[in-house]
Design a protein around this motif. Sequence first.
Motif, mmCIF file in Angstrom:
data_model
loop_
_atom_site.group_PDB
_atom_site.id
_atom_site.type_symbol
_atom_site.label_atom_id
_atom_site.label_comp_id
_atom_site.label_asym_id
_atom_site.label_seq_id
_atom_site.Cartn_x
_atom_site.Cartn_y
_atom_site.Cartn_z
ATOM 1 N N VAL A 52 41.913 38.232 38.846
ATOM 2 C CA VAL A 52 41.251 38.820 40.019
ATOM 3 C C VAL A 52 41.309 40.347 39.950
ATOM 4 O O VAL A 52 40.327 41.024 40.277
ATOM 5 C CB VAL A 52 41.892 38.281 41.316
ATOM 6 N N ALA A 53 42.422 40.900 39.524
ATOM 7 C CA ALA A 53 42.534 42.358 39.397
ATOM 8 C C ALA A 53 41.502 42.894 38.410
ATOM 9 O O ALA A 53 40.851 43.916 38.670
ATOM 10 C CB ALA A 53 43.948 42.742 38.951
ATOM 11 N N LEU A 54 41.320 42.193 37.297
ATOM 12 C CA LEU A 54 40.318 42.639 36.319
ATOM 13 C C LEU A 54 38.902 42.501 36.864
ATOM 14 O O LEU A 54 38.049 43.367 36.608
ATOM 15 C CB LEU A 54 40.478 41.852 35.022
ATOM 16 N N LEU A 55 38.639 41.454 37.633
ATOM 17 C CA LEU A 55 37.310 41.308 38.241
ATOM 18 C C LEU A 55 37.046 42.403 39.266
ATOM 19 O O LEU A 55 35.925 42.923 39.346
ATOM 20 C CB LEU A 55 37.161 39.928 38.883
ATOM 21 N N LEU A 72 38.581 53.980 34.381
ATOM 22 C CA LEU A 72 37.834 52.724 34.242
ATOM 23 C C LEU A 72 36.731 52.869 33.206
ATOM 24 O O LEU A 72 36.249 51.893 32.670
ATOM 25 C CB LEU A 72 37.208 52.318 35.580
ATOM 26 N N ARG A 73 36.343 54.094 32.944
ATOM 27 C CA ARG A 73 35.294 54.356 31.964
ATOM 28 C C ARG A 73 35.929 54.431 30.575
ATOM 29 O O ARG A 73 36.493 55.440 30.170
ATOM 30 C CB ARG A 73 34.596 55.662 32.282
ATOM 31 N N VAL A 74 35.836 53.320 29.848
ATOM 32 C CA VAL A 74 36.442 53.250 28.525
ATOM 33 C C VAL A 74 35.390 53.467 27.450
ATOM 34 O O VAL A 74 35.589 54.197 26.490
ATOM 35 C CB VAL A 74 37.140 51.878 28.319
ATOM 36 N N LEU A 83 31.218 44.004 31.197
ATOM 37 C CA LEU A 83 31.294 42.715 30.498
ATOM 38 C C LEU A 83 32.709 42.425 29.989
ATOM 39 O O LEU A 83 33.173 41.285 30.069
ATOM 40 C CB LEU A 83 30.292 42.669 29.347
ATOM 41 N N MET A 84 33.386 43.451 29.491
ATOM 42 C CA MET A 84 34.737 43.231 28.970
ATOM 43 C C MET A 84 35.717 42.899 30.099
ATOM 44 O O MET A 84 36.487 41.942 29.992
ATOM 45 C CB MET A 84 35.194 44.450 28.172
ATOM 46 N N LEU A 85 35.683 43.673 31.179
ATOM 47 C CA LEU A 85 36.594 43.410 32.297
ATOM 48 C C LEU A 85 36.295 42.066 32.954
ATOM 49 O O LEU A 85 37.196 41.270 33.216
ATOM 50 C CB LEU A 85 36.480 44.525 33.336
ATOM 51 N N ALA A 86 35.013 41.817 33.230
ATOM 52 C CA ALA A 86 34.637 40.568 33.893
ATOM 53 C C ALA A 86 34.870 39.370 32.970
ATOM 54 O O ALA A 86 35.284 38.300 33.434
ATOM 55 C CB ALA A 86 33.180 40.622 34.338
#
Length: 104
Positions: A52-55, A72-74, A83-86
Motif C-alpha cells: 500500500v505504501a508503494l501504491l 520520488l523522481r527516479v 509502473l515500477m512503484l505500482a
Amino acid sequence: MSPPQPPPLPAPGRRPSTLGGMVYLLVVAATAVGVLVVALGPWRRGVMLIGVALLVGAVLRTVLPENEAGMLRVRRSRWIDLLMLAGVGGALIVLSVVIPDQPG
C-alpha cells in the motif's frame, strides 16, 4: 583575476525541500514499519502495508509536478516510476492475499 568561487552551500535543514521528498520519506517510513511487522507479527499485514505504501507513492508520483516530485523522481519518465512503484506494490498485495497459510 581571482579563481572562480564554488556555489554557496544550501542552508542545513532537516526537512525535505519538496513535497515529493516528504512523500518519499513517508513511503520509506511505512515500508520500515511493514518490515518490522513482518519480522515481529503477522507477515501478511506487513507485506500488505509495504504494498500500500508503494501504491500511495505511485499515485502521488503521478499527481505531483516534476519540480515537486523530489526523490520520488527516479527515472526521466514519470510513467516508468509509476509502473515500477505500482507494479511492485500491486504484486506484494496480491502475493500477501493469495499465498496459502502453512499448517503450523
